[in-house]
Design an enzyme around this catalytic site. Structure first.
Site, PDB file in Angstrom:
ATOM      1  N   GLY A 265     -12.489  -4.068  -2.163  1.00 50.39           N
ATOM      2  CA  GLY A 265     -12.277  -3.294  -0.954  1.00 50.39           C
ATOM      3  C   GLY A 265     -13.487  -2.437  -0.631  1.00 50.39           C
ATOM      4  N   GLY A 267     -15.657   1.037   0.303  1.00 51.12           N
ATOM      5  CA  GLY A 267     -15.675   2.421  -0.146  1.00 51.12           C
ATOM      6  C   GLY A 267     -16.420   2.627  -1.444  1.00 51.12           C
ATOM      7  CD  GLU A 290     -11.056  -7.251   3.354  1.00 55.79           C
ATOM      8  OE1 GLU A 290     -10.191  -7.156   4.235  1.00 55.79           O
ATOM      9  OE2 GLU A 290     -11.248  -6.378   2.490  1.00 55.79           O
ATOM     10  CG  ASN A 380      -9.542   4.960   6.490  1.00 53.06           C
ATOM     11  OD1 ASN A 380      -9.790   5.849   7.304  1.00 53.06           O
ATOM     12  ND2 ASN A 380     -10.056   4.947   5.272  1.00 53.06           N
ATOM     13  N   GLY A 384      -7.497  -5.343   4.487  1.00 54.92           N
ATOM     14  CA  GLY A 384      -7.238  -6.640   3.877  1.00 54.92           C
ATOM     15  C   GLY A 384      -6.622  -6.571   2.507  1.00 54.92           C
TER      16      GLY A 384
END
Length: 509
Positions: A265, A267, A290, A380, A384
């Site tokens: 993910g 971040g 992603e 947020n 995904g």
């Protein structure tokens, strides 16, 4: 002009050339607009600004669909100008977030693989106008995206009208990096033939009918740098726990030294964990994810990563200075796809992805909250993470054990909002340890999560809650009147530390 003609090879382009203001005038009140952009990469940059300026003097509102978040403060500008009545499927902007939580903008939080499926099957309002950033336009009018694909391909194909922003600052080396494939309609859709991260099954441009191109705007502009922070001591410990876990999986034969295709993910935390793999004993890694972040290129440069598939490239300023001037050196090891492919549940399950995503909070049974602060305030969006968590071979969630300097515990009796149920979570990791939840019943999971993941500041209260719940019985023991009490205390006092004080006051002298 020679530079423009080298990028814009479609013969009819000069007839469609216009300013951003002229292009924005084609967007009318009440329309549904699809814009390129995925995690601060590849967004159209000038038409949204022109639209925001126009709305200040001539109010209008639209439904805005993107791939994920927009860069260059576009969501803030559009929110301040009151352009947005409805927004989907993901965002990260503080101004827009406040408007969403105030009920001023209706936000539809969706699994990122689903948005264009819903459009394709006419379960959402049809796209009136697509606004797509391109680095080139082919002889046939095909759109070559820039640093993201996201949902751009389907928006352009499904829209009545297409506005193209041709970004003359985008690297020309991006051409050939994309793999655009659009699944056929249900119910006779054949399998999507992605069988490995480096599978290429489509075209390097978005195929559209050029008759739909109503405007071409020449622009210049760079992507917003990511806000990823360097690893700190806690994120490094999380990475260390995961590296030990992967090493154990290899030693038992459950994983090969190349692991399985990796997803991470967005971040700071997930990026730090992925970067930590550069120090591990693993070789010939692959990625099917992603966002290709700094860690992707750290692993490529370290010789640990053989290939990475994603739907956008989002880099810090420092990493961008290293990568963009030598993009050619990475081209054979990268591909950018539409997000319905990068996040496709069937492909995720086929490839056996190892998914590493970030949680806001987790509970003792393994349920995960990724989106809502205090159960009500959107942060947020689910992004995904759900696409991968439910279908991955290993579904891993990482989080620091506390937030706000220890005022809030990230491990609670019951999460205040459930995005990923206990059935979709295999591994939880904090700086204190790793809880492997595979094959465990709820009572066993609770013990593992409390002892491995909770901060010592809150561990005793979690044990007390669980012990009392077990005395009442049940397959998944809970004290329902207390299950959300930690969140009630946090909302009342701004912290959870009062839990210890109240418990001590209840104890006999």
């Amino acid at each position: 002009m020679a530079c423009v003609e080298a990028r814009c090879r479609w013969s009819g382009w000069k007839e469609k050339l216009c300013t951003a203001e002229e292009a924005a005038s084609l967007i009318q009140d009440g329309m549904t607009v699809g814009m390129s952009g995925f995690t601060r990469a590849g967004e159209a940059k000038e038409v949204p600004k022109a639209l925001a300026k126009r709305a200040v003097r001539d109010p209008l509102s639209i439904t805005l669909m993107t791939g994920a978040s927009l860069g260059n403060d576009l969501d803030r500008l559009l929110t301040d100008a009151k352009v947005l009545s409805r927004r989907m499927p993901f965002q990260v902007d503080a101004t827009l977030r406040r408007a969403i939580n105030a009920g001023e903008v209706m936000f539809i939080d969706q699994h990122l693989s689903e948005t264009v499926e819903l459009l394709r099957n006419r379960q959402l309002a049809e796209i009136d106008v697509a606004v797509v950033e391109a680095c080139a336009i082919t002889e046939e009018g095909g759109i070559v995206p820039t640093t993201s694909v996201g949902n751009s391909a389907s928006y352009a194909i499904l829209a009545d009208k297409v506005i193209i922003e041709l970004n003359l600052d985008s690297p020309t080396e991006l051409e050939g990096l994309h793999d655009i494939y659009i699944p056929q309609m249900r119910p006779t859709r054949p399998p999507i033939p992605v069988v490995a991260p480096d599978s290429r099954i489509g075209t390097p441009w978005i195929p559209i009918d050029p008759a739909k191109i109503v405007a071409i705007v020449l622009t210049r502009g760079r992507e917003s740098p990511s806000t990823v922070l360097p690893p700190d001591a806690d994120t490094q410990r999380i990475a260390d726990h995961l590296i030990r876990f992967f090493s154990d999986e290899v030693s038992t034969g459950r994983l090969a030294p190349s692991l399985l295709p990796l997803q991470a993910g967005i971040g700071t935390m997930a990026n730090a964990v992925m970067s930590g793999l550069a120090e591990g004993p693993f070789e010939h890694l692959t990625m099917y994810s992603e966002v290709l972040q700094d860690s992707t290129f750290d692993l490529l440069d370290a010789g640990k990563l053989d290939f990475a598939s994603g739907c956008s490239i989002t880099l810090s300023e420092a990493c961008g200075k290293r990568v963009w001037p030598r993009l050619d050196a990475y081209r054979d090891r990268l591909v950018l796809r539409p997000q319905e492919l990068s996040n496709h549940p069937g492909i995720v399950r086929r490839l056996g992805i190892i998914a590493i995503n970030t949680a806001l909070e987790v509970d003792i049974y393994g349920n995960v909250n990724s989106t809502h602060v205090g159960g009500t305030k959107m942060m947020n969006g689910i992004g995904g993470s759900g696409d991968f968590a439910r279908n991955a071979q290993l579904s891993i969630f990482v989080t620091k054990s506390v937030a706000k300097g220890g005022d809030l515990s990230s491990v609670v009796p019951f999460v205040s909002h459930v995005d990923h149920t206990e059935h979709d979570v295999d591994i939880l990791v904090t700086e204190h340890g790793l809880a492997d939840l595979r094959g465990l019943a709820p009572r066993e999971r609770a013990v593992r999560v409390i002892e491995a993941c909770a901060d010592p500041l809150y561990r005793r209260e979690l044990r007390r809650y669980f012990d009392e719940a077990c005395r009442r019985g049940g397959h998944t023991p809970h004290c329902l009147e207390q299950a959300l009490s930690w969140h009630v205390v946090a909302e009342r006092d701004g912290h959870m530390r009062r839990l210890q004080e109240e418990r001590q006051a209840e104890m006999p002298a």
